[in-house]
Scaffold this active site. Structure first.
Site, PDB file in Angstrom:
ATOM      1  N   TYR A  41      -2.150  -3.235  -3.666  1.00 28.56           N
ATOM      2  CA  TYR A  41      -2.240  -4.532  -4.348  1.00 28.56           C
ATOM      3  C   TYR A  41      -2.177  -5.596  -3.261  1.00 28.56           C
ATOM      4  O   TYR A  41      -1.233  -5.609  -2.466  1.00 28.56           O
ATOM      5  CB  TYR A  41      -1.099  -4.694  -5.354  1.00 28.56           C
ATOM      6  CG  TYR A  41      -0.946  -3.474  -6.235  1.00 28.56           C
ATOM      7  CD1 TYR A  41      -1.829  -3.226  -7.296  1.00 28.56           C
ATOM      8  CD2 TYR A  41       0.051  -2.531  -5.980  1.00 28.56           C
ATOM      9  CE1 TYR A  41      -1.714  -2.086  -8.070  1.00 28.56           C
ATOM     10  CE2 TYR A  41       0.172  -1.392  -6.753  1.00 28.56           C
ATOM     11  CZ  TYR A  41      -0.709  -1.171  -7.788  1.00 28.56           C
ATOM     12  OH  TYR A  41      -0.602  -0.029  -8.560  1.00 28.56           O
TER      13      TYR A  41
ATOM     14  N   HIS B 136      -2.546   7.230  -4.603  1.00 27.84           N
ATOM     15  CA  HIS B 136      -2.665   6.056  -3.728  1.00 27.84           C
ATOM     16  C   HIS B 136      -2.676   4.807  -4.600  1.00 27.84           C
ATOM     17  O   HIS B 136      -3.203   4.822  -5.715  1.00 27.84           O
ATOM     18  CB  HIS B 136      -3.966   6.135  -2.928  1.00 27.84           C
ATOM     19  CG  HIS B 136      -4.449   4.803  -2.418  1.00 27.84           C
ATOM     20  ND1 HIS B 136      -5.460   4.089  -3.047  1.00 27.84           N
ATOM     21  CD2 HIS B 136      -4.064   4.046  -1.359  1.00 27.84           C
ATOM     22  CE1 HIS B 136      -5.672   2.974  -2.394  1.00 27.84           C
ATOM     23  NE2 HIS B 136      -4.848   2.912  -1.372  1.00 27.84           N
TER      24      HIS B 136
ATOM     25  N   SER C 170       0.853  -1.180   0.000  1.00 28.10           N
ATOM     26  CA  SER C 170       0.000   0.000   0.000  1.00 28.10           C
ATOM     27  C   SER C 170       0.893   1.235   0.000  1.00 28.10           C
ATOM     28  O   SER C 170       1.875   1.294   0.749  1.00 28.10           O
ATOM     29  CB  SER C 170      -0.904   0.016   1.234  1.00 28.10           C
ATOM     30  OG  SER C 170      -1.772   1.136   1.205  1.00 28.10           O
TER      31      SER C 170
ATOM     32  N   HIS D 104       2.159  12.147  -0.818  1.00 24.03           N
ATOM     33  CA  HIS D 104       1.682  13.521  -0.660  1.00 24.03           C
ATOM     34  C   HIS D 104       2.798  14.472  -1.091  1.00 24.03           C
ATOM     35  O   HIS D 104       3.709  14.768  -0.308  1.00 24.03           O
ATOM     36  CB  HIS D 104       1.291  13.801   0.795  1.00 24.03           C
ATOM     37  CG  HIS D 104       0.062  13.079   1.242  1.00 24.03           C
ATOM     38  ND1 HIS D 104      -1.187  13.367   0.738  1.00 24.03           N
ATOM     39  CD2 HIS D 104      -0.102  12.089   2.160  1.00 24.03           C
ATOM     40  CE1 HIS D 104      -2.082  12.579   1.322  1.00 24.03           C
ATOM     41  NE2 HIS D 104      -1.456  11.790   2.180  1.00 24.03           N
TER      42      HIS D 104
ATOM     43  N   HIS E  86      -5.092   7.406 -16.485  1.00 26.09           N
ATOM     44  CA  HIS E  86      -6.096   6.425 -16.897  1.00 26.09           C
ATOM     45  C   HIS E  86      -5.636   5.609 -18.099  1.00 26.09           C
ATOM     46  O   HIS E  86      -5.894   4.398 -18.168  1.00 26.09           O
ATOM     47  CB  HIS E  86      -7.417   7.131 -17.206  1.00 26.09           C
ATOM     48  CG  HIS E  86      -8.225   7.440 -15.983  1.00 26.09           C
ATOM     49  ND1 HIS E  86      -9.223   6.616 -15.525  1.00 26.09           N
ATOM     50  CD2 HIS E  86      -8.164   8.474 -15.108  1.00 26.09           C
ATOM     51  CE1 HIS E  86      -9.759   7.124 -14.427  1.00 26.09           C
ATOM     52  NE2 HIS E  86      -9.131   8.260 -14.148  1.00 26.09           N
TER      53      HIS E  86
END
Length: 299
Positions: free
Chosen positions: A114, A111, A97, A101, A145
């Protein structure tokens, strides 16, 4: 049902993958920052397992960055066990994880997670990545994306629209009526073959660096005003609200008695809540809020 021996082997393979991914991402982030270095804390969980937490603070680009791996196992509390997708109280969970920032409000927070979880006779993968900008550049959102869509399309063209929609739905602050950011991917218990799912998780994990670093490189030197920094800290408040009220990873970590400092590394170092604050209409800040209230397609 996948045989137990296959699940046991998968645990070892997932452990090796996330630890290498942690090394790769931390190395790339130190190069991006040019100044900061990650501190590593190895920790043990009394009920079984542990992890290694890596945190970089007060860097040139990254104000606070956490890239953690954990492998925890043992017995769940009965009430919490019933809320999960598996069976019984016995569990194993391994995952990576990260939350970054950046110092500049022109560089988005990001963020990713997995994970592989076994509860009783059931085992499943989950994860994803999402982008949280403070000043919206459409080309940055499209790039993030696009890289993740490419990762999805290598396995199933139906994955990207499905997991993009799940991300928009999950990272939503219901009490604010807005998204946390511009989304990405979110998947949980895809219901398929574990080998196929593991290949997909590896694809997504390896996509993180090319999805995020070009954005950070492009924006890190943009001049910053005090007003922009103020806006960044206001928006960071929304990040805190989501992670403490809704985030399943935070809840899972606390319920399984993980290391509190590692679980809460996702919180930003500087944040503010201004009572009933609204940006001026027609400003870049107001445009961001409008997009967050109406999630859109980026590619």
């Amino acid at each position: 049902m996948t045989a137990t021996v296959d699940v046991e082997a998968m645990k070892g393979r997932m452990t090796a993958f996330i630890q290498k991914l942690q090394d790769d991402i931390c190395g790339a982030l130190e190069t991006l920052d040019g100044q900061g270095r990650f501190r590593e804390d190895a920790w043990s969980r009394p009920g079984g397992g542990g992890g290694r937490s890596r945190v970089l603070e007060e860097g040139a680009v990254l104000e606070k960055a956490g890239v953690n791996t954990s492998i925890v196992y043992g017995e769940l509390e009965e009430a919490f066990a019933k809320k999960l997708q598996g069976e019984g109280r016995s569990f194993w969970a391994g995952g990576l994880s990260l939350v970054l920032h950046p110092r500049s409000p022109h560089v988005p927070t990001v963020h990713a997670n997995y994970r592989f979880i076994q509860q009783g006779s059931r085992a499943w993968f989950g994860g994803g990545a999402d982008l949280t900008p403070y000043y919206l550049h459409d080309e940055d959102a499209a790039h993030f994306h696009r890289v993740h869509k490419t990762a999805c399309d290598a396995h199933d063209p139906a994955y990207y629209p499905r997991f993009k929609a799940a991300c928009d739905s999950y990272f939503h602050l219901r009490h604010r009526g807005e998204a946390r950011g511009v989304g990405g991917l979110f998947f949980e218990n895809m219901g398929g073959d574990l080998e196929r799912e593991f290949a997909f998780v590896q694809e997504c994990g390896n996509a993180f660096i090319p999805a995020y670093l070009p954005i950070a490189e492009r924006r890190k030197a943009t001049p910053v005003t005090d007003e922009q920094r103020f806006w960044q800290e206001v928006r960071r408040g929304r990040y805190v609200e989501f992670n403490l009220v809704y985030d399943r990873g935070t809840i899972f970590g606390l319920e399984t008695q993980g290391r509190t400092e590692s679980i809460l590394m996702s919180l930003p170092p500087r944040v503010r809540w201004r009572y009933d604050y609204h940006p001026e209409p027609g400003t870049p800040e107001a445009r961001l809020e409008e997009v967050l209230r109406n999630p859109r397609e980026w590619i």
